[in-house]
Design a protein around this motif. Structure first.
Motif, PDB file in Angstrom:
ATOM      1  N   ARG A  24       0.832  -1.206   0.000  1.00  0.00           N
ATOM      2  CA  ARG A  24       0.000   0.000   0.000  1.00  0.00           C
ATOM      3  C   ARG A  24       0.865   1.254   0.000  1.00  0.00           C
ATOM      4  N   ASP A  25       2.010   1.208   0.691  1.00  0.00           N
ATOM      5  CA  ASP A  25       2.919   2.358   0.679  1.00  0.00           C
ATOM      6  C   ASP A  25       3.421   2.657  -0.725  1.00  0.00           C
ATOM      7  N   LEU A  26       3.408   1.621  -1.585  1.00  0.00           N
ATOM      8  CA  LEU A  26       3.817   1.805  -2.978  1.00  0.00           C
ATOM      9  C   LEU A  26       2.611   2.063  -3.877  1.00  0.00           C
ATOM     10  N   ASP A  27       1.466   2.421  -3.268  1.00  0.00           N
ATOM     11  CA  ASP A  27       0.233   2.729  -3.992  1.00  0.00           C
ATOM     12  C   ASP A  27      -0.323   1.535  -4.752  1.00  0.00           C
ATOM     13  N   ALA A  28      -0.032   0.309  -4.270  1.00  0.00           N
ATOM     14  CA  ALA A  28      -0.599  -0.890  -4.888  1.00  0.00           C
ATOM     15  C   ALA A  28      -1.993  -1.146  -4.316  1.00  0.00           C
ATOM     16  N   ASP A  29      -2.868  -1.657  -5.169  1.00  0.00           N
ATOM     17  CA  ASP A  29      -4.256  -1.920  -4.774  1.00  0.00           C
ATOM     18  C   ASP A  29      -4.322  -3.312  -4.128  1.00  0.00           C
ATOM     19  N   VAL A  30      -4.102  -3.343  -2.809  1.00  0.00           N
ATOM     20  CA  VAL A  30      -4.122  -4.602  -2.076  1.00  0.00           C
ATOM     21  C   VAL A  30      -5.059  -4.449  -0.887  1.00  0.00           C
ATOM     22  N   ALA A  31      -6.070  -5.329  -0.829  1.00  0.00           N
ATOM     23  CA  ALA A  31      -7.037  -5.302   0.275  1.00  0.00           C
ATOM     24  C   ALA A  31      -6.705  -6.413   1.255  1.00  0.00           C
ATOM     25  N   PHE A  32      -6.942  -6.164   2.532  1.00  0.00           N
ATOM     26  CA  PHE A  32      -6.663  -7.163   3.567  1.00  0.00           C
ATOM     27  C   PHE A  32      -7.846  -7.262   4.513  1.00  0.00           C
ATOM     28  N   THR A  33      -8.291  -8.466   4.770  1.00  0.00           N
ATOM     29  CA  THR A  33      -9.387  -8.708   5.709  1.00  0.00           C
ATOM     30  C   THR A  33      -8.802  -8.915   7.099  1.00  0.00           C
ATOM     31  N   GLU A  34      -9.193  -8.055   8.029  1.00  0.00           N
ATOM     32  CA  GLU A  34      -8.665  -8.135   9.387  1.00  0.00           C
ATOM     33  C   GLU A  34      -8.988  -9.496  10.009  1.00  0.00           C
ATOM     34  N   THR A  35      -7.992 -10.027  10.734  1.00  0.00           N
ATOM     35  CA  THR A  35      -8.113 -11.349  11.348  1.00  0.00           C
ATOM     36  C   THR A  35      -7.577 -11.303  12.773  1.00  0.00           C
ATOM     37  N   PRO A  36      -8.201 -12.013  13.722  1.00  0.00           N
ATOM     38  CA  PRO A  36      -7.634 -12.066  15.079  1.00  0.00           C
ATOM     39  C   PRO A  36      -6.228 -12.659  15.067  1.00  0.00           C
ATOM     40  N   ARG A  37      -5.543 -12.512  16.166  1.00  0.00           N
ATOM     41  CA  ARG A  37      -4.155 -12.991  16.265  1.00  0.00           C
ATOM     42  C   ARG A  37      -4.096 -14.500  15.992  1.00  0.00           C
ATOM     43  N   VAL A  38      -3.087 -14.875  15.222  1.00  0.00           N
ATOM     44  CA  VAL A  38      -2.834 -16.283  14.925  1.00  0.00           C
ATOM     45  C   VAL A  38      -1.359 -16.543  15.216  1.00  0.00           C
ATOM     46  N   LEU A  39      -1.064 -17.146  16.350  1.00  0.00           N
ATOM     47  CA  LEU A  39       0.318 -17.383  16.744  1.00  0.00           C
ATOM     48  C   LEU A  39       0.835 -18.651  16.071  1.00  0.00           C
ATOM     49  N   MET A  40       1.999 -18.539  15.431  1.00  0.00           N
ATOM     50  CA  MET A  40       2.605 -19.659  14.715  1.00  0.00           C
ATOM     51  C   MET A  40       4.100 -19.657  14.982  1.00  0.00           C
ATOM     52  N   ARG A  41       4.702 -20.837  14.909  1.00  0.00           N
ATOM     53  CA  ARG A  41       6.160 -20.954  14.987  1.00  0.00           C
ATOM     54  C   ARG A  41       6.687 -21.167  13.567  1.00  0.00           C
ATOM     55  N   LEU A  42       7.450 -20.176  13.065  1.00  0.00           N
ATOM     56  CA  LEU A  42       7.955 -20.226  11.704  1.00  0.00           C
ATOM     57  C   LEU A  42       9.119 -19.255  11.551  1.00  0.00           C
ATOM     58  N   ARG A  43       9.682 -19.249  10.356  1.00  0.00           N
ATOM     59  CA  ARG A  43      10.755 -18.302  10.042  1.00  0.00           C
ATOM     60  C   ARG A  43      10.097 -17.081   9.388  1.00  0.00           C
ATOM     61  N   PRO A  44       9.951 -15.984  10.104  1.00  0.00           N
ATOM     62  CA  PRO A  44       9.125 -14.875   9.623  1.00  0.00           C
ATOM     63  C   PRO A  44       9.615 -14.244   8.332  1.00  0.00           C
ATOM     64  N   THR A  45      10.926 -14.101   8.173  1.00  0.00           N
ATOM     65  CA  THR A  45      11.438 -13.441   6.966  1.00  0.00           C
ATOM     66  C   THR A  45      11.097 -14.260   5.720  1.00  0.00           C
ATOM     67  N   LEU A  46      11.272 -15.586   5.816  1.00  0.00           N
ATOM     68  CA  LEU A  46      10.991 -16.431   4.656  1.00  0.00           C
ATOM     69  C   LEU A  46       9.495 -16.448   4.343  1.00  0.00           C
ATOM     70  N   VAL A  47       8.661 -16.560   5.376  1.00  0.00           N
ATOM     71  CA  VAL A  47       7.216 -16.579   5.126  1.00  0.00           C
ATOM     72  C   VAL A  47       6.760 -15.243   4.558  1.00  0.00           C
ATOM     73  N   ARG A  48       7.336 -14.144   5.060  1.00  0.00           N
ATOM     74  CA  ARG A  48       7.003 -12.830   4.505  1.00  0.00           C
ATOM     75  C   ARG A  48       7.372 -12.783   3.018  1.00  0.00           C
ATOM     76  N   ARG A  49       8.494 -13.401   2.671  1.00  0.00           N
ATOM     77  CA  ARG A  49       8.929 -13.418   1.276  1.00  0.00           C
ATOM     78  C   ARG A  49       7.938 -14.211   0.421  1.00  0.00           C
ATOM     79  N   ALA A  50       7.455 -15.346   0.934  1.00  0.00           N
ATOM     80  CA  ALA A  50       6.510 -16.149   0.168  1.00  0.00           C
ATOM     81  C   ALA A  50       5.203 -15.390  -0.058  1.00  0.00           C
ATOM     82  N   VAL A  51       4.683 -14.729   0.994  1.00  0.00           N
ATOM     83  CA  VAL A  51       3.443 -13.960   0.854  1.00  0.00           C
ATOM     84  C   VAL A  51       3.641 -12.809  -0.125  1.00  0.00           C
ATOM     85  N   ARG A  52       4.782 -12.137  -0.033  1.00  0.00           N
ATOM     86  CA  ARG A  52       5.044 -11.016  -0.935  1.00  0.00           C
ATOM     87  C   ARG A  52       5.099 -11.474  -2.383  1.00  0.00           C
ATOM     88  N   ASN A  53       5.707 -12.641  -2.631  1.00  0.00           N
ATOM     89  CA  ASN A  53       5.785 -13.134  -4.008  1.00  0.00           C
ATOM     90  C   ASN A  53       4.397 -13.415  -4.584  1.00  0.00           C
TER      91      ASN A  53
END
Length: 435
Positions: free
Chosen positions: A308-337
């Motif tokens: 959104r900071d780059l003016d991309a049209d991306v909508a997100f549905t708010e969700t309650p907290r979901v705690l997970m054990r994972l590697r955050p940087t890699l998962v962030r990369r997968a979602v971004r791709n």
């Protein structure tokens, strides 16, 4: 192996039992037929040579006017047929031949002349044989009759158990001595993780197994060493490539034409992103990032905010907290791709998280052209693009989805693609709740 040996011993003993019973039957038949035939022929010849008739109350061979064998006694057709052949070979012409098997202790069914004065052994059997001599009455002999093969079966079973004890116990010991280190080796091979420091497998068991374990331990060390060397090489390649790209980035600032400068900067940025994707895909599985507990909902929302900071049209549905054990940087990369892929081909994306009992699903949907159903899996192969123009607007070299799936599978999940009924594509990242 022990089971195969046991089965082989059982089959061998069964064959042995069959042969023994067959030989015992043949021996019992011969022991009844041959002496009876000899006695009858000798008795008749002695009767002729001496002129004295055989008596009905004494002698091994007795002559009687009628058949003395009761009709209710069990007969032996094999003895009757064998005796007839033996008498024919001796030149004796016999009429009817009748046999009767009885227990020596039971004297009620015998003629008085055949009743014994001594007490026989319990269970002893005797075979009565009556041979008709046409016109002269019946010739009668009695011969002992061995009981069936029950004692042999018992002895053979005892012998089988003894063989099992003498052979199977050592085989079981040897098998256990071999299988235990092999199970340890299998477990070590299954659990081998080049990211973790693993103790070598203890070499035990027979010589060949110890050699195999030593070879596996050496192989583990070589694999880890090669992966370390690969990481160092990738780091050097990344540094050597980024340095000239950074120099180019500085030099294009001197280009006066703004359009040319923008295109050059875009090309350099694309090369940097491509380099990052290649290095990330090559290093996957040996990430230096530790597994930590994070709020997956916050992580995905942060990625959406970046777009959104780059003016991309991306909508997100708010969700309650979901705690997970994972590697955050890699998962962030997968979602971004996945979001980048949706924006490139549809111009917009919708992101939502669905928390279930056993898994968490991150959905990225768009309203683009979708993907042919028979190519939904092909797009996950590295360097595969359905759009073949290679222009920067639809960008990349086909590593985005391959890298995303590799990251998610390394975390124990998977990525699936499906065309939406209303048009567009839905990508789902499925992660297990228990990590």
């Amino acid at each position: 192996m022990a089971l195969l040996v046991a089965m082989a011993l059982f089959v061998a003993q069964a064959i042995n039992l069959g042969l023994l019973l067959r030989e015992r039957t043949a021996f019992r038949l011969a022991s009844a037929v041959n002496p009876a035939a000899t006695r009858i022929v000798d008795g008749v010849e002695r009767e002729i040579s001496t002129g004295r008739a055989l008596r009905a109350d004494r002698g091994r061979v007795r002559r009687m006017t009628t058949n003395p064998i009761a009709s209710n006694l069990p007969r032996s057709p094999e003895v009757e047929a064998g005796l007839r052949d033996a008498l024919d070979d001796a030149g004796f012409k016999a009429g009817r031949i009748v046999t009767g098997l009885h227990a020596l202790g039971d004297r009620s069914d015998l003629p008085r002349a055949f009743r014994r004065r001594f007490e026989p052994r319990p269970g002893a059997l005797e075979l009565l044989i009556a041979v008709e001599q046409p016109g002269k009455g019946w010739l009668v002999v009695a011969t002992p009759w061995p009981r069936n093969g029950v004692p042999i079966v018992g002895r053979l079973l005892f012998q089988t158990l003894l063989i099992y004890a003498m052979i199977l116990l050592p085989v079981l010991w040897i098998t256990r001595r071999i299988s235990r280190p092999l199970r340890s080796l299998t477990a070590a091979a299954t659990a081998f993780d080049p990211r973790a420091e693993t103790a070598p497998v203890e070499a035990e068991g027979p010589h060949d197994v110890r050699v195999l374990i030593d070879a596996f331990n050496a192989l583990q060390l070589r694999v880890v060493a090669m992966l370390d060397e690969k990481d160092r090489m990738l780091g050097a390649i990344g540094h050597d490539l980024r340095t000239p790209l950074a120099a180019l980035r500085v030099r294009i600032e001197s280009v006066e034409d703004e359009d040319d400068r923008t295109r050059m900067a875009g090309t350099i940025d694309e090369m940097n992103r491509t380099l990052d994707d290649i290095l990330s895909l090559a290093r996957l599985g040996r990430s230096s990032e530790a597994v930590t507990q994070v709020d997956l909902s916050a992580l995905v929302e942060a990625v959406v905010e970046d777009f959104r900071d780059l003016d991309a049209d991306v909508a997100f549905t708010e969700t309650p907290r979901v705690l997970m054990r994972l590697r955050p940087t890699l998962v962030r990369r997968a979602v971004r791709n996945l979001i980048e892929n949706a924006i490139k081909y549809a111009g917009s994306a919708e992101v939502a998280i669905r928390a279930e009992a056993a898994r968490v699903v991150i959905c990225v949907t768009d309203s683009g052209p979708g993907i042919p159903a028979d190519r939904l899996e092909d797009v996950f192969d590295p360097f595969i693009r359905l759009e073949t123009s290679r222009n920067r607007e639809t960008g990349g070299i086909g590593l985005g989805l391959a890298l995303a799936r590799a990251i998610v599978r390394e975390a124990g999940g998977d990525i699936t693609l499906a065309n939406r009924a209303e048009g567009g594509l839905e990508a789902q990242i499925v992660l297990p709740r228990a990590q």
